[in-house]
Design a protein around this motif. Structure first.
Motif, PDB file in Angstrom:
ATOM      1  N   THR A  74       0.922  -1.032  -0.042  1.00  0.00           N
ATOM      2  CA  THR A  74       0.157   0.188   0.048  1.00  0.00           C
ATOM      3  C   THR A  74       0.825   1.256  -0.005  1.00  0.00           C
ATOM      4  O   THR A  74       0.471   2.490  -0.660  1.00  0.00           O
ATOM      5  N   ASN A  75       1.953   1.297   0.688  1.00  0.00           N
ATOM      6  CA  ASN A  75       2.842   2.350   0.397  1.00  0.00           C
ATOM      7  C   ASN A  75       3.544   2.632  -0.783  1.00  0.00           C
ATOM      8  O   ASN A  75       3.271   3.700  -1.219  1.00  0.00           O
ATOM      9  N   ASN A  76       3.653   1.468  -1.363  1.00  0.00           N
ATOM     10  CA  ASN A  76       4.141   1.858  -2.923  1.00  0.00           C
ATOM     11  C   ASN A  76       3.161   2.407  -3.563  1.00  0.00           C
ATOM     12  O   ASN A  76       3.286   3.176  -4.582  1.00  0.00           O
ATOM     13  N   HIS A  77       1.698   1.869  -3.585  1.00  0.00           N
ATOM     14  CA  HIS A  77       0.767   2.294  -4.226  1.00  0.00           C
ATOM     15  C   HIS A  77       0.559   3.961  -4.047  1.00  0.00           C
ATOM     16  O   HIS A  77       0.253   4.529  -5.100  1.00  0.00           O
ATOM     17  N   ALA A  78       0.492   4.108  -2.725  1.00  0.00           N
ATOM     18  CA  ALA A  78       0.098   5.590  -2.586  1.00  0.00           C
ATOM     19  C   ALA A  78       1.257   6.453  -2.946  1.00  0.00           C
ATOM     20  O   ALA A  78       0.861   7.495  -3.758  1.00  0.00           O
ATOM     21  N   ILE A  98      -5.046  -5.405 -10.450  1.00  0.00           N
ATOM     22  CA  ILE A  98      -3.902  -5.855  -9.565  1.00  0.00           C
ATOM     23  C   ILE A  98      -3.627  -5.176  -8.400  1.00  0.00           C
ATOM     24  O   ILE A  98      -3.582  -5.656  -7.152  1.00  0.00           O
ATOM     25  N   ARG A  99      -3.782  -3.854  -8.665  1.00  0.00           N
ATOM     26  CA  ARG A  99      -3.592  -2.954  -7.386  1.00  0.00           C
ATOM     27  C   ARG A  99      -4.489  -3.036  -6.397  1.00  0.00           C
ATOM     28  O   ARG A  99      -4.088  -3.040  -5.051  1.00  0.00           O
ATOM     29  N   VAL A 100      -5.701  -3.344  -6.802  1.00  0.00           N
ATOM     30  CA  VAL A 100      -6.734  -3.298  -5.407  1.00  0.00           C
ATOM     31  C   VAL A 100      -6.593  -4.623  -4.963  1.00  0.00           C
ATOM     32  O   VAL A 100      -6.769  -4.822  -3.771  1.00  0.00           O
ATOM     33  N   ILE A 101      -6.178  -5.950  -5.680  1.00  0.00           N
ATOM     34  CA  ILE A 101      -6.096  -7.208  -5.131  1.00  0.00           C
ATOM     35  C   ILE A 101      -4.820  -7.154  -4.108  1.00  0.00           C
ATOM     36  O   ILE A 101      -4.933  -7.669  -2.859  1.00  0.00           O
ATOM     37  N   LEU A 102      -3.834  -6.295  -4.534  1.00  0.00           N
ATOM     38  CA  LEU A 102      -2.511  -6.346  -3.521  1.00  0.00           C
ATOM     39  C   LEU A 102      -2.687  -5.621  -2.360  1.00  0.00           C
ATOM     40  O   LEU A 102      -2.433  -5.736  -1.448  1.00  0.00           O
ATOM     41  N   ASP A 103      -3.690  -4.584  -2.818  1.00  0.00           N
ATOM     42  CA  ASP A 103      -3.786  -3.390  -1.727  1.00  0.00           C
ATOM     43  C   ASP A 103      -4.761  -4.298  -0.401  1.00  0.00           C
ATOM     44  O   ASP A 103      -4.621  -4.041   0.662  1.00  0.00           O
ATOM     45  N   GLU A 104      -5.682  -4.982  -0.887  1.00  0.00           N
ATOM     46  CA  GLU A 104      -6.792  -5.551   0.107  1.00  0.00           C
ATOM     47  C   GLU A 104      -5.947  -6.756   0.856  1.00  0.00           C
ATOM     48  O   GLU A 104      -6.219  -7.077   2.092  1.00  0.00           O
ATOM     49  N   ASN A 154       8.857  -3.637  -3.379  1.00  0.00           N
ATOM     50  CA  ASN A 154       9.262  -2.684  -4.592  1.00  0.00           C
ATOM     51  C   ASN A 154       8.731  -3.135  -5.998  1.00  0.00           C
ATOM     52  O   ASN A 154       9.368  -3.235  -6.708  1.00  0.00           O
ATOM     53  N   TYR A 155       7.329  -3.588  -5.940  1.00  0.00           N
ATOM     54  CA  TYR A 155       6.838  -4.129  -6.979  1.00  0.00           C
ATOM     55  C   TYR A 155       6.182  -3.116  -8.003  1.00  0.00           C
ATOM     56  O   TYR A 155       5.800  -3.509  -9.132  1.00  0.00           O
ATOM     57  N   TYR A 156       5.381  -1.791  -7.257  1.00  0.00           N
ATOM     58  CA  TYR A 156       4.757  -1.034  -8.257  1.00  0.00           C
ATOM     59  C   TYR A 156       5.893  -0.374  -9.069  1.00  0.00           C
ATOM     60  O   TYR A 156       6.949   0.028  -8.452  1.00  0.00           O
ATOM     61  N   VAL A 162       6.081  -3.806 -12.225  1.00  0.00           N
ATOM     62  CA  VAL A 162       7.355  -4.273 -12.802  1.00  0.00           C
ATOM     63  C   VAL A 162       7.210  -5.565 -13.522  1.00  0.00           C
ATOM     64  O   VAL A 162       7.970  -5.735 -14.842  1.00  0.00           O
ATOM     65  N   GLN A 163       6.323  -6.444 -13.350  1.00  0.00           N
ATOM     66  CA  GLN A 163       5.955  -7.564 -14.316  1.00  0.00           C
ATOM     67  C   GLN A 163       4.656  -7.852 -13.815  1.00  0.00           C
ATOM     68  O   GLN A 163       4.092  -7.687 -12.878  1.00  0.00           O
ATOM     69  N   ASP A 164       4.154  -8.821 -14.608  1.00  0.00           N
ATOM     70  CA  ASP A 164       2.807  -9.552 -14.578  1.00  0.00           C
ATOM     71  C   ASP A 164       2.767 -10.475 -13.159  1.00  0.00           C
ATOM     72  O   ASP A 164       3.774 -10.902 -13.004  1.00  0.00           O
ATOM     73  N   LEU A 165       1.534 -10.822 -13.048  1.00  0.00           N
ATOM     74  CA  LEU A 165       1.342 -11.917 -11.801  1.00  0.00           C
ATOM     75  C   LEU A 165       1.673 -13.314 -12.572  1.00  0.00           C
ATOM     76  O   LEU A 165       1.587 -13.437 -13.675  1.00  0.00           O
TER      77      LEU A 165
END
Lengths: 367, 148
Positions: A74-78, A98-104, A154-156, A162-165
């Motif tokens: 979530t830090n990355n996302h913000a 994917i962002r919503v999935i990872l955030d939740e 360090n993914y966002y 950086v790459q797909d799931l």
């Protein structure tokens, strides 16, 4: 005959299992009762804001991982969202999902760690913590699959990822979603009606609605005090407006409510995750973003609803490849603003319960 | 969705309610003088605007001044706004504390004091928050030598 008492100072921390990092609580006590408290910070200050101003926008992403290190995704996302706003970068549909999935997932993982440590502080040594870490581990494994890291992801990237799931991600996630509600039931069975937990948390460390708002409390701490305020709903970002979910709130603002709001938030996260997994589209995971980003001169304040509350970034660009000003709005620090009001009048043992229920990470408080 | 207030309208309201106060409305923020900031904040927090939630309080160092930035929200009205002030005396920057209006300012003002050297008058306990007493200089000032 009344016994004469004398107040004295007790330092808890900076090294103490219940301070959740290097943090010092300077208490004034009358017997066991707390009459005053001063939180002392800075033991973990690494000057991240200054460091970030000396590096490029891209090089700053790993710094965000090291703020609330139990909420790195979530830090990355913000942060990337703030830069995307500043530079006008659009994010492809699949990446938003994917962002919503990872955030939740990160919200659940953070709440599990927070609740585990909270119960540990209450004196339920290790057992609930290990139960909660059992499920958190599965989420960490999912993060490991996509980012190759277990803590600092360090993914966002600006414009996507950086790459797909990887292929194995979705089956593992679906399996987790099938079992997670059962495990949350199990925690509730163990804890929510436990007599000791009830006695030690109900009515303890009350944060009243007005003070919660006035002291800029955020996230579960604010919502437990009866304030229906969630950035996902009040100032929607990413694609949160497409999902059905409720914002759990409670009325009493006590230690129990803060625990309960987090439990109920995890259930809502599962609900969002199910919808996001079902609708996840195929396609690109990276929008168009230059390799060396030079956002036009200007400023932005951008925020998300992190696991601990409103996590914002205030960025000022002077048109170069490095940010002119790089500021984190830290929910963990601001949630401590009303700590004194919550603990004065309670005993030292209650302090641990109250403090644990705020769920702070010192990496973000000190920066 | 949080609605951002209309700054021109806000300027007109403020000039009417607080005569004698100099205020500028820019496209994305309201700019007040440091000596007026406490009055302006008191007005913003009262009805009808009810900017009861101080979301973020920070500063930025520019060659001519230190800028103090308030990001405000109204929980009741779901509105947002940005208020700024500029401290031109960089050798002795000071302004009134707003801790009496928003408790959430307490730690953030200490942070600004610690890292930018801005003194907040009438703060309930202004001292360094991250760095130790006796630390020389203010690291987030642009002239702070840190090896970059």
């Amino acid at each position: 005959m009344a016994i004469k008492t004398e107040s004295f100072i007790l330092n808890i921390g900076p090294q103490h299992p219940s301070t959740h990092g290097v943090f010092r609580l300077r208490l004034i006590l009358d017997g066991e009762v707390i009459t005053d408290l001063e939180p002392v910070f800075g033991y973990l200050h690494r000057g991240i804001e200054k460091l970030a101003e000396g590096r490029t926008y891209l090089q700053d992403i790993p710094f965000t991982d090291r703020l609330d290190y139990l909420g790195s995704m979530t830090n990355n996302h913000a942060y990337v969202m703030a830069v995307e706003k500043l530079a006008g970068i659009t994010v492809p549909e699949r990446a938003e999902y994917i962002r919503v999935i990872l955030d939740e997932l990160q919200r659940i993982a953070s709440h599990l760690a927070g609740l585990g440590f909270f119960l540990n502080d209450l004196g339920a040594l290790q057992t609930p913590l290990l139960y909660m870490f059992r499920e958190r581990e599965k989420i960490v494994e999912l993060f490991d699959m996509c980012s190759g890291q277990r803590l600092n992801y360090n993914y966002y990237r600006f414009g996507g990822f950086v790459q797909d799931l990887p292929e194995e991600f979705l089956p593992a996630l679906k399996k987790l979603l099938d079992t997670l509600p059962g495990f949350i039931d199990e925690y509730e069975q163990l804890i929510s009606t436990n007599e000791i937990v009830l006695i030690r948390t109900k009515g303890v460390g009350v944060l009243k609605r007005e003070l919660a708002i006035n002291s800029s409390a955020a996230g579960p701490v604010l919502r437990a005090s009866g304030v229906n305020w969630d950035i996902r709903r009040n100032d929607p970002y990413s694609i949160y407006d497409r999902f059905e979910f409720d914002i759990p709130t409670a009325q009493n603002g006590d230690t129990y409510d803060r625990y309960m709001v987090r439990i109920r938030e995890m259930r809502q996260s599962v609900r969002i995750l199910r919808q996001a997994v079902k609708d996840l589209p195929e396609g690109e995971i990276m929008g168009k973003a230059p390799k060396l980003l030079k956002p036009p001169a200007g400023e932005v304040y951008s925020r998300i609803e992190g696991p601990k509350g409103e996590l914002g970034f205030y960025l000022v660009s002077d048109g170069t490849d490095k940010p002119y000003r790089w500021r984190v709005r830290p929910p963990c620090l601001l949630n401590l603003s009303a700590l004194k009001d919550m603990v004065v009048g309670w005993k030292v043992a209650d302090l641990m319960a109250i403090f644990g229920s705020i769920d702070i990470v010192m990496g973000e408080v000190d920066r | 969705m949080t609605a951002v207030l209309d700054y021109q309208q806000l300027k007109a309201d403020l000039s009417k309610e607080l005569p004698g106060i100099e205020i500028q409305a820019e496209s994305s923020f309201l700019l007040a003088l440091p000596e007026d900031i406490h009055h302006v904040c008191q007005y913003l927090v009262s009805r009808p605007l009810q900017m009861d939630y101080l979301t973020n309080l920070t500063a930025a160092d520019y060659p001519e001044y230190i800028e103090i930035i308030f990001h405000l929200n109204s929980i009741v009205n779901n509105t947002a706004m940005t208020l700024k002030t500029r401290l031109t005396d960089k050798t002795n920057p000071k302004m009134a504390s707003v801790v009496d209006i928003w408790r959430g300012a307490e730690l953030q003002e200490r942070e600004i004091y610690d890292l930018f050297g801005v003194v907040f008058e009438n703060h309930i306990g202004l001292k360094r928050i991250f760095l130790w007493e006796g630390f020389e200089g203010y690291p987030l000032r642009k002239d702070f030598a840190n090896g970059h």
